[in-house]
Design a protein around this motif. Structure first.
Motif, PDB file in Angstrom:
ATOM      1  N   THR A   1       7.871  70.049  20.022  1.00 32.88           N
ATOM      2  CA  THR A   1       6.612  70.137  20.755  1.00 32.88           C
ATOM      3  C   THR A   1       5.709  68.936  20.461  1.00 32.88           C
TER       4      THR A   1
ATOM      5  N   SER B   1      -2.097  64.211  24.806  1.00 33.66           N
ATOM      6  CA  SER B   1      -0.795  63.553  24.880  1.00 33.66           C
ATOM      7  C   SER B   1      -0.699  62.744  23.597  1.00 33.66           C
TER       8      SER B   1
ATOM      9  N   SER C   1       4.989  66.047  14.796  1.00 30.42           N
ATOM     10  CA  SER C   1       4.997  64.794  14.030  1.00 30.42           C
ATOM     11  C   SER C   1       4.199  63.708  14.751  1.00 30.42           C
TER      12      SER C   1
ATOM     13  N   LEU D   1       3.261  65.075  31.136  1.00 31.18           N
ATOM     14  CA  LEU D   1       4.421  65.599  31.863  1.00 31.18           C
ATOM     15  C   LEU D   1       4.039  66.576  32.976  1.00 31.18           C
TER      16      LEU D   1
END
Ligand SMILES: Nc1nc2c(ncn2[C@@H]2O[C@H](COP(=O)(O)OP(=O)(O)O)[C@@H](O)[C@H]2O)c(=O)[nH]1
Ligand SMILES: [Mg+2]
Length: 315
Positions: free
Chosen positions: A54, A223, A57, A193
């Protein structure tokens, strides 16, 4: 200089060494953490949860930049039960995070289980204390994103973000699994997206059905890869921090955390004692080994272990 002294003086190798001891479940680490206890409690702990992929990191990396821009130091712990230096995702994290390697205000470490299954939560707790004593202002803890660790993280951290991504079905899964409740802040990542609005509505509807709470978890759209919305996400975390402080919930959360930690420490110690008594030349150990017909009652044996442990003064 002692390891504790070196760590307090800002020696980064001492910090790394101490965390390795924690990872190995070396009793020295526990002693060190106990010794450093008076120097802890200043860091703000933020948990980053969410299903694998998802963008936790990537979000951590982007948050590090925002936090550093505001002049605070940061430590990142990425909890990954596989070995810390194998696995593509972790390697990816290390490459991504490498842009911070020259910044002494950033310390990044992935934590593996190193064969001590079940010891990872304890190791993570100790690593957090070590980073706290080291003087980090903010500590980000990225979970691996499955099951138990998600629930544990909420007791380890002050603020917990839950990262979701659009159109993946993970929002629905999260709602079904009851993981929604652990989120203090929802982060919908990968808005580039498309489909993020639908995910936002899903979360909002699910929350509307839940109990009314004093803190209403905000939903932030970001984002992470494009570093968009990250400052907003950090603001949301800071508002939650302010809420915790003003309402007194920070104190109760931290009390609860100490309680959990004590329970975990006692459990870890008791488990070791039980193994030692059962493996050793003890009454209960002999009874276990003399058993030929397989009819021993584990409940009775457990009582005997506890009794023998108590008679030995508890350790
Ligand atoms: N399109 C897009 N991809 C992203 C974004 N953030 C992360 N990713 C990608 O999603 C994948 C998983 O990201 P990662 O941070 O490793 O997820 P983690 O497993 O939750 O830590 C990687 O390929 C990232 O490059 C984003 O904002 N937009
Ligand atoms: Mg990750």
């Amino acid at each position: 200089m002692s390891l504790a002294g070196a760590l307090l003086s800002g020696d980064v190798r001492a910090l790394a060494r101490a965390i390795s001891l924690a990872e190995d479940r070396d009793p020295q680490a526990t002693e060190l953490v106990a010794e450093l206890q008076p120097h802890t409690g200043k860091a703000y702990l933020v948990g980053l949860t969410g299903a694998p992929g998802t963008g936790k990191s990537t979000l951590a990396d982007a948050l590090v930049k925002v936090i550093r821009d505001r002049g605070q130091t940061v430590g990142v712990i990425a909890v990954d039960p596989s070995s810390p230096f194998t696995g593509g995702a972790v390697l990816g994290d290390r490459i991504r995070m490498s842009r911070h390697t020259l910044d002494r205000g950033v310390f990044i470490r992935s934590m593996g289980a190193r064969g001590h299954l079940g010891g990872l939560a304890a190791a993570t707790r100790e690593a957090i204390h070590l980073l706290d004593a080291y003087g980090r202002d903010v500590i980000l803890v990225e979970t691996v994103g499955v099951g138990q660790s998600e629930l544990e993280i909420s007791t380890i951290c002050d603020s917990v973000t839950l990262t979701l991504m659009p159109e993946s079905g993970d929002a629905v899964q999260t709602i079904k699994a009851g993981i929604l409740e652990i989120a203090d802040i929802f982060v919908i990542n990968k808005v580039d997206l498309g489909g993020a609005e639908k995910t936002r509505r899903l979360i909002q509807d699910a929350m509307a059905l839940g109990p009314k709470q004093a803190w209403r978890p905000p939903i932030v759209m970001v984002s992470a890869a494009n570093e968009e919305g990250i400052a907003k996400a950090w603001e949301a975390i800071l508002s939650h921090q302010a809420y915790l402080k003003e309402s007194g919930a920070l104190t109760s959360r931290r009390q609860e955390r100490v309680k959990q930690e004590v329970v975990a420490l006692v459990a870890e110690r008791a488990r070791e004692d039980a193994r030692r008594l059962l493996d050793g030349d003890t009454v209960v150990g002999r009874r276990l080994r003399d058993n030929r017909n397989g009819k021993l009652n584990p409940y009775t044996l457990a009582e005997e272990v506890l009794g023998e442990r108590a008679s030995q003064g508890g350790s």
